[in-house]
Motif scaffolding. Structure first.
Motif, PDB file in Angstrom:
ATOM      1  N   LYS A 210       0.852  -1.191   0.000  1.00 19.80           N
ATOM      2  CA  LYS A 210       0.000   0.000   0.000  1.00 19.80           C
ATOM      3  C   LYS A 210       0.890   1.244   0.000  1.00 19.80           C
ATOM      4  CE  LYS A 210      -3.991  -2.116   0.652  1.00 19.80           C
ATOM      5  NZ  LYS A 210      -5.061  -2.114  -0.297  1.00 19.80           N
ATOM      6  N   ILE A 211       0.495   2.222  -0.801  1.00 23.75           N
ATOM      7  CA  ILE A 211       1.193   3.502  -0.840  1.00 23.75           C
ATOM      8  C   ILE A 211       0.164   4.617  -0.788  1.00 23.75           C
ATOM      9  CG2 ILE A 211       3.200   2.628  -2.109  1.00 23.75           C
ATOM     10  CD1 ILE A 211       1.989   3.850  -4.664  1.00 23.75           C
ATOM     11  N   SER A 212       0.609   5.802  -0.464  1.00 24.00           N
ATOM     12  CA  SER A 212      -0.254   6.966  -0.427  1.00 24.00           C
ATOM     13  C   SER A 212       0.133   7.869  -1.595  1.00 24.00           C
ATOM     14  CB  SER A 212      -0.063   7.692   0.900  1.00 24.00           C
ATOM     15  OG  SER A 212      -0.885   8.825   0.949  1.00 24.00           O
TER      16      SER A 212
ATOM     17  N   ALA B 105      -3.299   3.664  -2.472  1.00 28.22           N
ATOM     18  CA  ALA B 105      -3.188   2.912  -3.713  1.00 28.22           C
ATOM     19  C   ALA B 105      -2.348   1.676  -3.450  1.00 28.22           C
ATOM     20  CB  ALA B 105      -2.538   3.782  -4.788  1.00 28.22           C
ATOM     21  N   GLU B 106      -2.306   0.788  -4.443  1.00 26.32           N
ATOM     22  CA  GLU B 106      -1.461  -0.393  -4.347  1.00 26.32           C
ATOM     23  C   GLU B 106      -0.326  -0.257  -5.349  1.00 26.32           C
ATOM     24  OE1 GLU B 106      -3.343  -4.202  -4.362  1.00 26.32           O
ATOM     25  OE2 GLU B 106      -5.029  -3.467  -3.181  1.00 26.32           O
ATOM     26  N   LEU B 107       0.877  -0.462  -4.864  1.00 19.74           N
ATOM     27  CA  LEU B 107       2.064  -0.412  -5.709  1.00 19.74           C
ATOM     28  C   LEU B 107       2.083  -1.636  -6.606  1.00 19.74           C
ATOM     29  CD1 LEU B 107       4.864   0.791  -6.415  1.00 19.74           C
ATOM     30  CD2 LEU B 107       5.776  -0.623  -4.557  1.00 19.74           C
TER      31      LEU B 107
ATOM     32  N   LEU C  96      -5.643   2.012  -8.168  1.00 22.33           N
ATOM     33  CA  LEU C  96      -6.652   2.346  -7.155  1.00 22.33           C
ATOM     34  C   LEU C  96      -7.736   1.262  -7.156  1.00 22.33           C
ATOM     35  CD1 LEU C  96      -6.980   6.167  -7.899  1.00 22.33           C
ATOM     36  CD2 LEU C  96      -5.592   5.054  -6.138  1.00 22.33           C
ATOM     37  N   ASN C  97      -7.461   0.174  -7.890  1.00 22.30           N
ATOM     38  CA  ASN C  97      -8.379  -0.969  -8.039  1.00 22.30           C
ATOM     39  C   ASN C  97      -9.711  -0.584  -8.674  1.00 22.30           C
ATOM     40  OD1 ASN C  97      -6.762  -3.157  -7.131  1.00 22.30           O
ATOM     41  ND2 ASN C  97      -6.935  -2.305  -5.076  1.00 22.30           N
TER      42      ASN C  97
END
Length: 90
Positions: free
Chosen positions: A3-5, A16-18, A34-35
């Motif tokens: 997970k990242i911001s 978000a997901e890296l 952001l899926n």
């Protein structure tokens, strides 16, 4: 996934997901999701070029030029090709 911001173009901070962080053509690129799904039910991916400011902090920039997009898309093709190419992951 990690997970990242990220800060969206609206200025809102979102989680978000890296997907991938790699180096190509002497530049660093961050791929994240952001899926969200598109009209064909594929997960949307976002790409940002990562630069370092005068203060030493990293920040993402939009990829504005067609030749740079072409280079990034070519790297994606290498990544997903049978056997996959070696990419400089960071």
């Amino acid at each position: 996934m990690t997970k990242i911001s990220v800060i969206a173009p609206t200025g809102e901070r979102v989680e978000a997901e890296l997907v991938r962080f790699f180096d190509a053509y002497g530049k660093k690129y961050l791929v994240y999701t952001l899926n969200e799904k598109d009209d064909q039910n594929y997960v949307k991916l976002y790409v940002a070029r990562i630069d370092v400011g005068a203060d030493g902090k990293s920040f993402g920039e939009f990829i504005e030029y067609n030749d740079e997009w072409t280079n990034v898309k070519n790297e994606f093709r290498k990544m997903i090709a049978p056997g996959g190419a070696e990419i400089n992951d960071l």
